[in-house]
Design an enzyme around this catalytic site. Structure first.
Site: not given
Length: 568
Positions: A298-299, A472-474
């Site tokens: 994630d980021h 919100l980049h899983p």
């Protein structure tokens, strides 16, 4: 709704990837397709979904968001909230609408392992182009698509704060670029957004709704899949709960498009994962694939906020008294402050000379407000979102029980490595250096967050631990890779789960490693490419194009220092 009990394809998840597949697979008229979405429909009248500037409202709202939360992150000392779309279109219906392909070298990295060669940039580029309708590109731009379903707005980044931010980047030693999704990602410039005529362009609106008129597509919302059925290692159907009742349908193939959280969860519930772990949960192992739920990426990001000395920011638009007028402008004309996501520009830079391509992304906003709507206590402000883009921290997802309705245990292990910590310190120092340039002087009223008291490396890291949020980049929790990789889950040539028949994975979980930007565009591309694989179609011809490479290309190649675009 169709009452058929048998389909050629059952797609679990009507989010970004599921919407693409629902459209492309039903282009074959002899194939019956069922899309099962656990959330509700993305109604066209729903302002919180369709209005771009309303993006802060769905997060944390149980009508739009599944409201996930990590376990206490061991290197942050707290839990981190994660929004996931609970509507048709999935997270594309509640995200920030930012369209970033990632750097071409991300895909060269995907293609490095033997067996992954067909996922290099040349093979992915034609699928990016197939999905795009890029209004900011010329018709002859060989990098961009012009006829796809995803309509993209460029910038416009006309607020004077954007120009000053871009100019500050040049003063700090960087370059401007006209298109971060084109020849040169590295640099400062306008961003593309999934906004058209003042409305959000979600995957469901672009792909799924236009296909719903086809007789061979059935879409069911509020349909929560609880079980995948098998005959040996062959997937044969699914059971789902809808309106309080359980339904079972047969499937020629089951395609998991539940996203980076739900796909590994369903695989584990189906007995696919680490055998010893599954036994500990009372689940009989069907296929030992220890990579299910692992390699989780994630980021993480923070906001660096400044007070603005001049009354040019969008801060007044957060005033509750102004919101009715802003809303009316949007409802009747699709114009005004509500018609943009306001992520209209930013930058990609390298935090040091050791990295081959940008490891930092900046989203610049002419407003100072958190994603949850908490605004900075100033009359005018601006902020930059920043965080490392390819951290080497890795997490995991594990089911807690056999109950499909119980949310899994999630840990991303943010800030778990020395390299990750070092990149965070570099990220904050690079951002501060840019925001302190002379070009920002007319507006710079001082740093609000983290504030001047945060200076040392440890103070910076303490602030990130306290203040960092997920971008919100899983991704990557059921990664593609050759069978020789014991941690891979999905065959990159077929999208089938290793060792299984008629069971495929097509979503962010299949990414082998994350890209250096927002991941919605890569997920759409992956689904477009996977659709051809599933249909047995000849893949689009690879397109070998030159692109900017630091240390290889001329330093000024693709730079737009004096482009009229910036002369606002």
């Amino acid at each position: 709704m169709s009452k058929k009990n048998s389909y050629d394809y059952v797609i679990i998840g009507g989010g970004s990837a599921g919407s693409v597949l629902g459209n492309r697979l039903t282009e074959d008229k002899d194939k019956e397709v069922l899309v099962l979405e656990a959330g509700r429909s993305d109604y066209p009248w729903d302002l919180f979904i369709q209005m771009p500037a309303a993006l802060m409202f769905p997060s944390g709202n149980r009508f739009y968001d599944w409201i996930y939360q990590t376990e206490e992150e061991p290197h942050m000392g707290r839990k981190v909230d994660h929004a996931r779309g609970k509507v048709l279109g999935g997270s594309s219906s509640i995200n920030g609408m930012i369209y970033q392909r990632g750097n071409p070298m991300d895909y060269e990295g995907w293609a490095e392992p033997e067996g992954m060669e067909s996922w290099d940039f040349a093979h992915c580029l034609p699928y990016f182009k197939r999905l795009e309708k890029t209004y900011g590109a010329t018709p002859f731009d060989q990098f961009r698509g012009h006829h796809g379903p995803i309509k993209l707005k460029r910038g416009p980044a006309t607020n004077p704060l954007f120009k000053s931010f871009f100019d500050a980047g040049v003063e700090a030693g960087y370059h401007k670029t006209k298109d971060v999704n084109g020849y040169r990602q590295e640099g400062f410039g306008p961003f593309d957004s999934q906004v058209h005529n003042g409305r959000r362009v979600s995957a469901s609106r672009a792909y799924l709704h236009p296909a719903m008129k086809r007789k061979n597509l059935t879409v069911k919302t509020r349909a929560f899949v609880t079980k995948i059925h098998f005959d040996g290692n062959k997937a044969t159907g699914v059971t789902f709960k809808r309106n309080g009742r359980y339904h079972t349908v047969d499937a020629g193939e089951v395609i998991l498009s539940g996203g980076a959280f739900n796909t590994p969860q369903l695989l584990q519930l189906s007995g696919i994962g680490d055998a010893e772990f599954l036994k500990s949960k009372g689940i009989e192992p069907r296929m030992h694939l220890p990579g299910v739920g692992e390699n989780f990426e994630d980021h993480l990001e923070v906001y660096i906020q400044h007070e603005c000395k001049e009354p040019v920011s969008l801060q007044p638009s957060l005033d509750v008294k102004r919101m009715p007028w802003i809303g009316l402008q949007w409802i009747f004309a699709r114009k005004g402050a509500a018609a943009s996501n306001h992520f209209e520009g930013g930058a990609f830079v390298r935090s040091n000379n050791q990295v081959a391509y940008p490891n930092l992304m900046f989203h610049f906003l002419p407003i100072a407000v958190r994603y949850d709507g908490q605004k900075a206590p100033v009359a005018h402000g601006y902020q930059v979102h920043v965080g490392p883009m390819y951290s080497n921290s890795r997490g995991s997802l594990k089911i807690k029980s056999k109950d499909p309705f119980e949310k899994p245990s999630i840990v991303f292990n943010y800030l778990s490595t020395k390299e990750d910590e070092q990149e965070w310190v570099e990220a904050i120092r690079v951002a501060r250096n840019i925001l302190a340039q002379k070009a920002m002087d007319p507006y710079n009223g001082g740093e609000i967050s983290p504030g001047p008291s945060v200076q040392t490396d440890e103070e910076i890291l303490d602030w990130v631990r306290r203040d960092g949020e997920t971008a919100l980049h899983p991704s990557c929790s059921a990664k593609m890779g050759p069978a020789s990789d014991p941690m891979s889950v999905v065959d990159p040539l077929t999208m089938k789960v290793h060792g299984m028949e008629n069971l495929r994975v097509v979503d962010a979980s299949a990414m082998p490693r994350t890209t250096n930007g927002n991941i919605h565009a890569p997920v759409l591309m992956l689904a477009e490419k996977a659709a051809d694989i599933i249909r047995g179609k000849k893949p689009l011809e690879p397109q070998y194009v030159d692109y900017y490479k630091h240390g290889v290309s001329d330093e000024n190649a693709g730079a737009m220092e004096f482009d009229p675009y910036y002369q606002h």
